[in-house]
Design a protein around this motif. Structure first.
Motif, PDB file in Angstrom:
ATOM      1  N   GLU A   1      28.578 -59.335   8.500  1.00 53.25           N
ATOM      2  CA  GLU A   1      28.365 -59.638   6.726  1.00 53.25           C
ATOM      3  C   GLU A   1      27.670 -58.341   6.253  1.00 53.25           C
ATOM      4  N   SER A   2      26.593 -57.934   6.966  1.00 58.47           N
ATOM      5  CA  SER A   2      25.490 -57.064   6.233  1.00 58.47           C
ATOM      6  C   SER A   2      25.743 -55.546   7.089  1.00 58.47           C
TER       7      SER A   2
ATOM      8  N   TYR B   1      24.387 -52.946   4.382  1.00 54.51           N
ATOM      9  CA  TYR B   1      24.143 -53.454   3.102  1.00 54.51           C
ATOM     10  C   TYR B   1      23.023 -54.384   2.624  1.00 54.51           C
ATOM     11  N   ASP B   2      22.129 -54.109   1.641  1.00 50.14           N
ATOM     12  CA  ASP B   2      21.020 -54.596   1.356  1.00 50.14           C
ATOM     13  C   ASP B   2      21.061 -54.880  -0.188  1.00 50.14           C
ATOM     14  N   ASP B   3      21.246 -56.210  -0.413  1.00 48.43           N
ATOM     15  CA  ASP B   3      20.973 -56.542  -1.990  1.00 48.43           C
ATOM     16  C   ASP B   3      21.950 -55.544  -2.971  1.00 48.43           C
ATOM     17  N   GLY B   4      23.163 -55.340  -2.350  1.00 47.94           N
ATOM     18  CA  GLY B   4      23.958 -54.383  -3.241  1.00 47.94           C
ATOM     19  C   GLY B   4      24.016 -52.932  -2.769  1.00 47.94           C
ATOM     20  N   ASP B   5      23.052 -52.333  -2.092  1.00 43.93           N
ATOM     21  CA  ASP B   5      22.746 -51.220  -1.757  1.00 43.93           C
ATOM     22  C   ASP B   5      23.447 -50.776  -0.427  1.00 43.93           C
ATOM     23  N   LYS B   6      24.032 -49.572  -0.458  1.00 46.72           N
ATOM     24  CA  LYS B   6      24.767 -49.375   0.727  1.00 46.72           C
ATOM     25  C   LYS B   6      24.044 -48.140   1.378  1.00 46.72           C
ATOM     26  N   ILE B   7      23.820 -48.164   2.736  1.00 50.70           N
ATOM     27  CA  ILE B   7      23.120 -47.050   3.398  1.00 50.70           C
ATOM     28  C   ILE B   7      23.871 -46.623   4.604  1.00 50.70           C
TER      29      ILE B   7
END
Length: 414
Positions: free
Chosen positions: A169-170, A205-211
């Motif tokens: 998921e993330s 993915y973390d709170d809508g941010d993509k790394i």
């Protein structure tokens, strides 16, 4: 129950009720099989009449097996039969070539066949030979005059490609790798070419941010080596690399070198002590400006490699030392020492170790802007360092019966 463990301990110390060594019959020889590649259970099942011992000190013959990779992608096994005690100096050496197409079963059968040949040499020197039936036959219709025609002229080509992925998921990640090579190896010449390409992607993915962790590498290399004498060699080398991890967009190198082995190269399956010197040119084109305010640069460089390798009944030792520097600035250098040890201290105790250490003073590629926290956590960039050390070591201790050749595979749950 409280007396159980003391009784076992006393038995171990006395050696009479646990692990007592048997006495072989007259004419029966003890063999120690020193072979990591052999299926020992299979060997014992097929050679039930042969007495294999667990300790080399108790053996009349030490069978030392090592192997090397062949030019066609297979393996060549070197089987050294070393006579001990009353058979001292009665030594024999055999070779077994296993093509790339051989299965594990094909390999163990080929090794077993040559084990029989070597063991028979020693049994002919004892009265036990009277208990053996010996047969020899050709397994096909070939004649001695048959010729082998190699339409590929010793050239071997390989291609491999693969991919893997993982998703949750993330996080998700995938990688693709391809490699192609061509080589031709003869007694006089060794020609090798290789092309490789690899991409790695990791997305978090973390709170809508993509790394994103993006790693790409490309490599092209080629070498041409000439055997000058039994100990001298010379070669030409060229290569191209591109690695985002090292901030290198393009690196082109070319060089020439010479190598000397203090032992003849036809003994490389047992011992090597060589020194090589390579000098050439390195050209760099960087992705980001470096800490030396460079976006590209070209340097002359030299490399010295020393290798020491012994494969003997007492164990194995392999030590490789490398020193590299740039001619324009000798302070920009790198020293590397890699060592593998496996040494038998006594008939019961052996130690092993693998240690790699580097002194690094040639990180010309480090980006000027440094590494961000994301770069450090995701290992997107090589970090500045003056050294690297890695190692693995341990001991092995065994005791008990040295003559137990029984094979019992029932309820093998491990």
């Amino acid at each position: 129950m409280k007396y159980f463990f003391p009784l076992i301990f006393c038995s171990l110390l006395s050696g009479h009720s646990f692990g007592q060594d048997s006495i072989p019959e007259p004419g029966v020889l003890n063999f120690f099989l020193d072979c990591e590649q052999c299926d020992f259970n299979y060997v014992r099942e097929e050679l039930e009449f042969v007495s294999f011992v667990r300790e080399p000190a108790m053996a009349d013959v030490h069978i030392l097996v090592s192997f090397s990779h062949t030019a066609s992608g297979g393996h060549k096994y070197f089987m050294n039969f070393i006579g001990l005690k009353g058979l001292k100096d009665k030594n024999y050496e055999y070779e077994v070539t296993a093509p790339q197409s051989y299965t594990e079963d094909d390999i163990r059968k080929a090794l077993l066949k040559m084990l029989k040949v070597g063991i028979l040499e020693y049994y002919t020197k004892t009265s036990f030979i009277d208990n053996l039936n010996v047969q020899i036959e050709e397994n096909g219709d070939r004649k001695a005059g048959d010729l082998v025609v190699d339409r590929w002229k010793n050239w071997v080509f390989r291609f491999s490609s693969g991919a893997e992925f993982q998703k949750e998921e993330s996080q998700n990640e995938y990688s693709v790798e391809s490699q192609a090579s061509a080589e031709k190896i003869t007694e006089k010449w060794k020609t090798q070419m290789m092309v490789g390409y690899e991409i790695n992607r990791e997305n978090y993915y973390d709170d809508g941010d993509k790394i994103v962790n993006k790693q790409d590498s490309k490599e092209i290399s080629g070498s041409l080596v000439r055997s000058i004498t039994g100990k001298w060699s010379a070669g030409l080398f060229a290569g191209y690399t591109s690695q985002t991890f090292l901030n290198i967009r393009n690196n082109v190198s070319a060089g020439t070198g010479i190598q000397y082995n203090f032992f003849p190269w036809n003994e490389c399956n047992r011992r090597v002590f060589s020194i090589a010197y390579v000098a050439g040119v390195d050209g760099y084109d960087y992705i980001e400006e470096t800490i030396y305010d460079k976006t590209s640069e070209t340097h002359l460089a030299e490399l010295v490699i020393m290798e020491l390798e012994f494969i003997q009944p007492w164990g194995e030792v392999n030590i490789v030392a490398q020193g590299r520097n740039y001619f324009n600035d000798f302070s920009k250098n790198r020293l590397t020492l890699e060592s593998d040890f496996s040494v038998r201290i006594s008939k019961n105790l052996s130690v092993f170790a693998n240690i790699e250490s580097k002194l690094i003073h040639d990180q010309l590629y480090l980006p000027k802007q440094g590494a961000s926290l994301e770069d450090i956590l995701l290992r997107r960039r090589k970090l500045a360092t003056n050294y690297e050390v890695a190692g693995h070591f341990g001991i092995r201790f065994t005791f008990g019966s040295i003559y137990n050749n029984v094979v019992n595979e029932r309820f093998k749950l491990d």
